[in-house]
Design a protein around this motif. Structure first.
Motif, PDB file in Angstrom:
ATOM      1  N   MET A   4       0.853  -1.189   0.000  1.00  0.00           N
ATOM      2  CA  MET A   4       0.000   0.000   0.000  1.00  0.00           C
ATOM      3  C   MET A   4       0.891   1.240   0.000  1.00  0.00           C
ATOM      4  SD  MET A   4      -3.077  -1.471   0.333  1.00  0.00           S
ATOM      5  CE  MET A   4      -4.295  -0.346   1.023  1.00  0.00           C
ATOM      6  N   GLN A   5       0.328   2.334  -0.477  1.00  0.00           N
ATOM      7  CA  GLN A   5       1.008   3.622  -0.404  1.00  0.00           C
ATOM      8  C   GLN A   5       0.327   4.455   0.671  1.00  0.00           C
ATOM      9  OE1 GLN A   5      -0.026   2.336  -3.595  1.00  0.00           O
ATOM     10  NE2 GLN A   5       2.002   1.435  -3.517  1.00  0.00           N
ATOM     11  N   VAL A   6       1.121   5.263   1.348  1.00  0.00           N
ATOM     12  CA  VAL A   6       0.542   6.216   2.290  1.00  0.00           C
ATOM     13  C   VAL A   6      -0.061   7.310   1.423  1.00  0.00           C
ATOM     14  CG1 VAL A   6       0.953   7.809   4.187  1.00  0.00           C
ATOM     15  CG2 VAL A   6       2.212   5.643   4.078  1.00  0.00           C
ATOM     16  N   TYR A   7      -1.370   7.248   1.272  1.00  0.00           N
ATOM     17  CA  TYR A   7      -2.087   8.167   0.398  1.00  0.00           C
ATOM     18  C   TYR A   7      -2.190   9.548   1.033  1.00  0.00           C
ATOM     19  CZ  TYR A   7      -5.645   9.702  -2.931  1.00  0.00           C
ATOM     20  OH  TYR A   7      -6.338  10.375  -3.899  1.00  0.00           O
ATOM     21  N   GLY A   8      -2.285   9.554   2.356  1.00  0.00           N
ATOM     22  CA  GLY A   8      -2.338  10.825   3.069  1.00  0.00           C
ATOM     23  C   GLY A   8      -3.074  10.725   4.371  1.00  0.00           C
ATOM     24  N   LEU A   9      -3.364  11.866   4.915  1.00  0.00           N
ATOM     25  CA  LEU A   9      -4.120  11.975   6.155  1.00  0.00           C
ATOM     26  C   LEU A   9      -5.386  12.753   5.867  1.00  0.00           C
ATOM     27  CD1 LEU A   9      -1.112  12.869   8.415  1.00  0.00           C
ATOM     28  CD2 LEU A   9      -2.452  10.776   8.583  1.00  0.00           C
ATOM     29  N   ALA A  10      -6.427  12.377   6.553  1.00  0.00           N
ATOM     30  CA  ALA A  10      -7.704  13.062   6.398  1.00  0.00           C
ATOM     31  C   ALA A  10      -8.300  13.220   7.788  1.00  0.00           C
ATOM     32  CB  ALA A  10      -8.631  12.257   5.492  1.00  0.00           C
ATOM     33  N   VAL A  11      -9.454  13.809   7.841  1.00  0.00           N
ATOM     34  CA  VAL A  11     -10.156  14.012   9.103  1.00  0.00           C
ATOM     35  C   VAL A  11     -11.574  13.517   8.928  1.00  0.00           C
ATOM     36  CG1 VAL A  11     -10.895  15.732  10.797  1.00  0.00           C
ATOM     37  CG2 VAL A  11      -8.722  16.023   9.615  1.00  0.00           C
ATOM     38  N   GLU A  12     -12.038  12.697   9.879  1.00  0.00           N
ATOM     39  CA  GLU A  12     -13.413  12.213   9.823  1.00  0.00           C
ATOM     40  C   GLU A  12     -14.361  13.388  10.013  1.00  0.00           C
ATOM     41  OE1 GLU A  12     -16.081   8.661  11.672  1.00  0.00           O
ATOM     42  OE2 GLU A  12     -14.851   9.814  13.059  1.00  0.00           O
ATOM     43  N   ASN A  13     -15.408  13.430   9.211  1.00  0.00           N
ATOM     44  CA  ASN A  13     -16.358  14.551   9.261  1.00  0.00           C
ATOM     45  C   ASN A  13     -16.979  14.759  10.626  1.00  0.00           C
ATOM     46  OD1 ASN A  13     -16.103  15.304   6.570  1.00  0.00           O
ATOM     47  ND2 ASN A  13     -17.665  13.881   5.900  1.00  0.00           N
ATOM     48  N   ASP A  14     -17.503  13.692  11.223  1.00  0.00           N
ATOM     49  CA  ASP A  14     -18.284  13.835  12.453  1.00  0.00           C
ATOM     50  C   ASP A  14     -17.440  14.157  13.684  1.00  0.00           C
ATOM     51  OD1 ASP A  14     -20.570  13.281  10.978  1.00  0.00           O
ATOM     52  OD2 ASP A  14     -20.474  11.126  11.422  1.00  0.00           O
ATOM     53  N   THR A  15     -16.332  13.443  13.865  1.00  0.00           N
ATOM     54  CA  THR A  15     -15.570  13.576  15.105  1.00  0.00           C
ATOM     55  C   THR A  15     -14.284  14.376  14.967  1.00  0.00           C
ATOM     56  OG1 THR A  15     -14.322  11.548  14.700  1.00  0.00           O
ATOM     57  CG2 THR A  15     -16.434  11.328  15.889  1.00  0.00           C
ATOM     58  N   GLU A  16     -13.918  14.724  13.722  1.00  0.00           N
ATOM     59  CA  GLU A  16     -12.665  15.420  13.456  1.00  0.00           C
ATOM     60  C   GLU A  16     -11.457  14.603  13.918  1.00  0.00           C
ATOM     61  OE1 GLU A  16     -12.239  19.335  13.021  1.00  0.00           O
ATOM     62  OE2 GLU A  16     -14.238  19.472  12.167  1.00  0.00           O
ATOM     63  N   THR A  17     -11.602  13.268  13.912  1.00  0.00           N
ATOM     64  CA  THR A  17     -10.527  12.363  14.274  1.00  0.00           C
ATOM     65  C   THR A  17      -9.627  12.158  13.060  1.00  0.00           C
ATOM     66  OG1 THR A  17     -11.960  11.221  15.838  1.00  0.00           O
ATOM     67  CG2 THR A  17     -10.006  10.037  15.121  1.00  0.00           C
ATOM     68  N   PRO A  18      -8.296  12.167  13.262  1.00  0.00           N
ATOM     69  CA  PRO A  18      -7.392  11.925  12.139  1.00  0.00           C
ATOM     70  C   PRO A  18      -7.553  10.499  11.592  1.00  0.00           C
ATOM     71  CG  PRO A  18      -6.191  12.790  14.028  1.00  0.00           C
ATOM     72  CD  PRO A  18      -7.569  12.473  14.494  1.00  0.00           C
ATOM     73  N   VAL A  19      -7.432  10.388  10.278  1.00  0.00           N
ATOM     74  CA  VAL A  19      -7.534   9.098   9.607  1.00  0.00           C
ATOM     75  C   VAL A  19      -6.331   8.960   8.681  1.00  0.00           C
ATOM     76  CG1 VAL A  19      -8.933   7.632   8.099  1.00  0.00           C
ATOM     77  CG2 VAL A  19     -10.058   9.244   9.650  1.00  0.00           C
ATOM     78  N   LEU A  20      -5.574   7.878   8.890  1.00  0.00           N
ATOM     79  CA  LEU A  20      -4.487   7.528   7.985  1.00  0.00           C
ATOM     80  C   LEU A  20      -5.113   6.783   6.816  1.00  0.00           C
ATOM     81  CD1 LEU A  20      -1.484   7.017   7.246  1.00  0.00           C
ATOM     82  CD2 LEU A  20      -1.626   4.979   8.708  1.00  0.00           C
ATOM     83  N   VAL A  21      -4.797   7.206   5.609  1.00  0.00           N
ATOM     84  CA  VAL A  21      -5.383   6.583   4.427  1.00  0.00           C
ATOM     85  C   VAL A  21      -4.281   5.890   3.639  1.00  0.00           C
ATOM     86  CG1 VAL A  21      -6.726   6.937   2.328  1.00  0.00           C
ATOM     87  CG2 VAL A  21      -7.148   8.386   4.339  1.00  0.00           C
ATOM     88  N   LEU A  22      -4.398   4.552   3.552  1.00  0.00           N
ATOM     89  CA  LEU A  22      -3.488   3.745   2.749  1.00  0.00           C
ATOM     90  C   LEU A  22      -4.231   3.324   1.492  1.00  0.00           C
ATOM     91  CD1 LEU A  22      -2.040   1.446   5.557  1.00  0.00           C
ATOM     92  CD2 LEU A  22      -1.089   3.588   4.676  1.00  0.00           C
ATOM     93  N   LYS A  23      -3.516   3.252   0.367  1.00  0.00           N
ATOM     94  CA  LYS A  23      -4.198   2.948  -0.892  1.00  0.00           C
ATOM     95  C   LYS A  23      -3.332   2.052  -1.763  1.00  0.00           C
ATOM     96  CE  LYS A  23      -6.663   5.268  -4.632  1.00  0.00           C
ATOM     97  NZ  LYS A  23      -7.073   6.558  -5.193  1.00  0.00           N
ATOM     98  N   ASN A  24      -3.988   1.123  -2.446  1.00  0.00           N
ATOM     99  CA  ASN A  24      -3.345   0.319  -3.473  1.00  0.00           C
ATOM    100  C   ASN A  24      -4.036   0.646  -4.783  1.00  0.00           C
ATOM    101  OD1 ASN A  24      -3.394  -2.183  -5.321  1.00  0.00           O
ATOM    102  ND2 ASN A  24      -1.631  -2.530  -3.982  1.00  0.00           N
ATOM    103  N   GLU A  25      -3.326   1.321  -5.674  1.00  0.00           N
ATOM    104  CA  GLU A  25      -3.903   1.775  -6.948  1.00  0.00           C
ATOM    105  C   GLU A  25      -4.347   0.609  -7.820  1.00  0.00           C
ATOM    106  OE1 GLU A  25      -4.564   4.837  -8.029  1.00  0.00           O
ATOM    107  OE2 GLU A  25      -3.606   5.991  -6.433  1.00  0.00           O
ATOM    108  N   GLU A  26      -3.536  -0.448  -7.887  1.00  0.00           N
ATOM    109  CA  GLU A  26      -3.858  -1.580  -8.759  1.00  0.00           C
ATOM    110  C   GLU A  26      -5.192  -2.218  -8.403  1.00  0.00           C
ATOM    111  OE1 GLU A  26      -0.676  -4.433  -8.882  1.00  0.00           O
ATOM    112  OE2 GLU A  26       0.784  -2.910  -9.454  1.00  0.00           O
ATOM    113  N   GLN A  27      -5.405  -2.454  -7.119  1.00  0.00           N
ATOM    114  CA  GLN A  27      -6.648  -3.078  -6.677  1.00  0.00           C
ATOM    115  C   GLN A  27      -7.762  -2.058  -6.475  1.00  0.00           C
ATOM    116  OE1 GLN A  27      -6.275  -5.678  -3.307  1.00  0.00           O
ATOM    117  NE2 GLN A  27      -4.631  -6.875  -4.220  1.00  0.00           N
TER     118      GLN A  27
END
Length: 159
Positions: A4-27
């Motif tokens: 997986m690639q570290v796609y980035g960081l985001a924030v959950e809408n409701d709780t403003e909790t940080p979310v690490l986003v991993l992504k595999n482009e092929e799949q």
């Protein structure tokens, strides 16, 4: 294991909790992992190439592994139980691979510093992977805004 690639960081809408986003482009699969604010900051510092005059905790861990003759070769997210992810830091020392138990957020913070792959077991992807997380989280420039205003003094212990 799926790389997986570290796609980035985001924030959950409701709780403003940080979310690490991993992504595999092929799949086309995305793995969101809710993490703590400090761990998100540790990852974000590296992703945004923010440098500090003294090593942060994950820098110290990487340096310690190297000082003792080891090399971080991968970070593996190996399991999920009742919503809790389990990871291992895979270290090569004297030709042998050693797995060190870790929280995924700390393991990924180390991986971005070591420049090593982040891999996820197919079981974890089957349970927690998704094709669309846009409804649950949104990209925000909040992390970049916070980083812009930081200085090394912000990390000194204050009484």
């Amino acid at each position: 294991m799926v790389e997986m690639q570290v796609y980035g960081l985001a924030v959950e809408n409701d709780t403003e909790t940080p979310v690490l986003v991993l992504k595999n482009e092929e799949q086309g699969v995305v793995l969101p992992i809710w993490i703590g604010a400090m761990e998100a900051m540790a990852i974000s510092l590296v992703l945004n190439e923010v440098s500090f005059p003294r090593p942060m905790t994950h820098d110290l861990l990487l340096s310690t592994v190297a000082t003792f003759g080891g090399e971080v070769v991968s970070v593996d997210i190996v399991d999920i139980e009742q919503g809790t992810f389990y990871a291992e830091i895979i270290v090569r020392k004297d030709g042998e691979l050693v797995a060190i138990d870790s929280r995924p957020s700390d393991a990924v913070a180390l991986a971005v510093r070591a420049g090593c792959p982040v891999r996820v077991s197919q079981k974890v992807l089957d349970v927690a992977g998704t094709k669309d997380i846009a409804e649950k989280i949104e990209d925000k420039s909040g992390w970049e805004d916070r980083l812009e205003g930081l200085s090394p003094d912000d990390f000194k212990y204050k009484m």
